[in-house]
Write an enzyme that holds these catalytic residues in place. Structure first.
Site, PDB file in Angstrom:
ATOM      1  N   CYS A 132       0.828  -0.857   0.300  1.00 11.58           N
ATOM      2  CA  CYS A 132      -0.095  -0.603   0.123  1.00 11.58           C
ATOM      3  C   CYS A 132       0.729   1.586   0.058  1.00 11.58           C
ATOM      4  O   CYS A 132       0.696   1.814  -1.175  1.00 11.58           O
ATOM      5  CB  CYS A 132      -1.234   0.115   0.937  1.00 11.58           C
ATOM      6  SG  CYS A 132      -0.452  -0.364   2.372  1.00 11.58           S
ATOM      7  N   HIS A 245      -2.388   5.887   5.027  1.00 15.37           N
ATOM      8  CA  HIS A 245      -1.617   6.046   4.712  1.00 15.37           C
ATOM      9  C   HIS A 245      -1.136   7.883   4.495  1.00 15.37           C
ATOM     10  O   HIS A 245      -1.164   8.476   3.697  1.00 15.37           O
ATOM     11  CB  HIS A 245      -0.464   5.405   4.303  1.00 15.37           C
ATOM     12  CG  HIS A 245      -0.877   4.109   4.950  1.00 15.37           C
ATOM     13  ND1 HIS A 245      -1.487   3.798   5.980  1.00 15.37           N
ATOM     14  CD2 HIS A 245      -0.165   2.684   4.117  1.00 15.37           C
ATOM     15  CE1 HIS A 245      -1.176   2.456   5.888  1.00 15.37           C
ATOM     16  NE2 HIS A 245      -0.690   2.390   5.717  1.00 15.37           N
TER      17      HIS A 245
END
Length: 340
Positions: A132, A245
């Site tokens: 990711c 994130h």
């Protein structure tokens, strides 16, 4: 997309990424003929909503993959290693979200906005979904690399607990509640307290002092961009955020690329949304922008005052959606587009 329909299996359907895959398949009207939800024996028999349907979760171990066109895997590396080749051998195109096959030369590692042509280069019938943190970074950096060439990337990640699974989110919630109520708390999922803390440690430590999560960004950046000369210096940090994130990225390019040109490239890049106003709140954050949304957000675009060809960026995305589930579905769309 197509009048033709395709039989789809979602492996790991009861996990956070599996649930997001199902939601995105429905949102994007993927041309599904029959949908199979697969998980371990302990989850078999559960019912999960998909659109107006209630589908029963099936036991992966006893499932016959014959007739499956696309299999989306998000159940961990050991499960992928055992079952993905079985699905591929039965004729399915496997899109795997684990790290099981990412570094195999005969398995393409694909970001839909960066190297979509690689979905057809799958001799083993398997396509790997990147990590990711690498994925969101490269959605933003690929247009810059094409325009000016990237020599070096210094990146510090600020990764939400959802990247470590549901148990990690539950631990953050429990610890936060306990601390606010002056109750004792002990870490279980994480090595130390995560609530109101930062942990510069994701995945196992390697002999070079970096963690595996950090080295994934090195290996995957080079493979996806097709350039082994790119130097990547990462530090991965877990932060007490549930979803999204963030990354502070410092680039050194081969050709000088000013902030204005970089901003123009990013504004035209697929999958990118620029949020770059030099005022309070004029930048993306996990909570205000990323969580629950699809784009990769980029802000704080500026020239590096310490390097003549340096650029600084702040990159934020939902790690469950774009960092995992959305890209997998986008790759599936590319596969069926060719087959239609």
């Amino acid at each position: 997309m197509s009048d033709k329909t395709f039989n789809v299996a979602v492996v790991g359907a009861t996990g956070a990424v599996g649930e997001a895959m199902l939601a995105i398949l429905a949102e994007r009207n993927f041309p599904i003929g029959k949908l199979h939800l697969l998980a371990s024996a302990r989850s078999a028999g559960e019912k999960i909503s998909f659109g107006s349907q209630k589908l029963v979760v099936e036991d992966l171990a006893g499932f016959d993959p014959t007739g499956i066109d696309v299999a989306l895997f998000s159940a961990g590396g050991s499960v992928s290693k055992e079952f993905a080749p079985r699905f591929a051998a039965a004729g399915a195109v496997v899109i795997d979200n684990s790290s099981a096959f990412r570094y195999d030369d005969d398995v393409p590692l694909v970001v839909a906005e960066v190297n979509p042509e690689q979905v057809e280069n799958r001799p083993r019938g398997i396509i790997a979904n990147p990590n990711c943190s690498t994925m969101q970074m490269l959605v933003a950096l690929a247009p810059i690399h094409r325009a000016a060439g990237i020599e070096r990337i210094n990146v510090a990640t600020y990764q939400s607990v959802s990247g470590a699974g549901r148990s990690a989110m539950e631990e953050l919630g429990r610890q936060t509640a306990a601390m606010l109520n002056f109750q004792p708390h002990e870490p279980a999922k994480f090595p130390v307290q995560i609530a109101f803390n930062l942990i510069p440690h994701i995945d196992e430590f390697l002999d070079n002092g970096f963690t595996k999560e950090e080295m994934k960004m090195v290996w995957e950046t080079r493979k996806i961009l097709g350039d082994d000369s790119i130097q990547v210096n990462p530090t991965a940090v877990r932060v007490p955020v549930f979803f999204g994130h963030a990354e502070a990225v410092h680039l050194e390019t081969r050709r000088k690329l000013g902030a204005a040109e970089a901003r123009e490239l990013l504004e035209a890049a697929p999958g990118v949304e620029v949020v770059d106003d030099r005022e309070a709140g004029g930048y993306p954050t996990p909570v205000t922008h990323a969580a629950g949304t699809d784009p990769v957000y980029v802000g704080r675009i500026r020239e590096d005052i310490s390097h003549p060809r340096g650029l600084d960026l702040w990159i934020v995305a939902d790690n469950i959606r774009k960092g995992a589930a959305l890209n997998a579905v986008q790759l599936a769309e590319l596969v069926v587009k060719v087959r239609s």
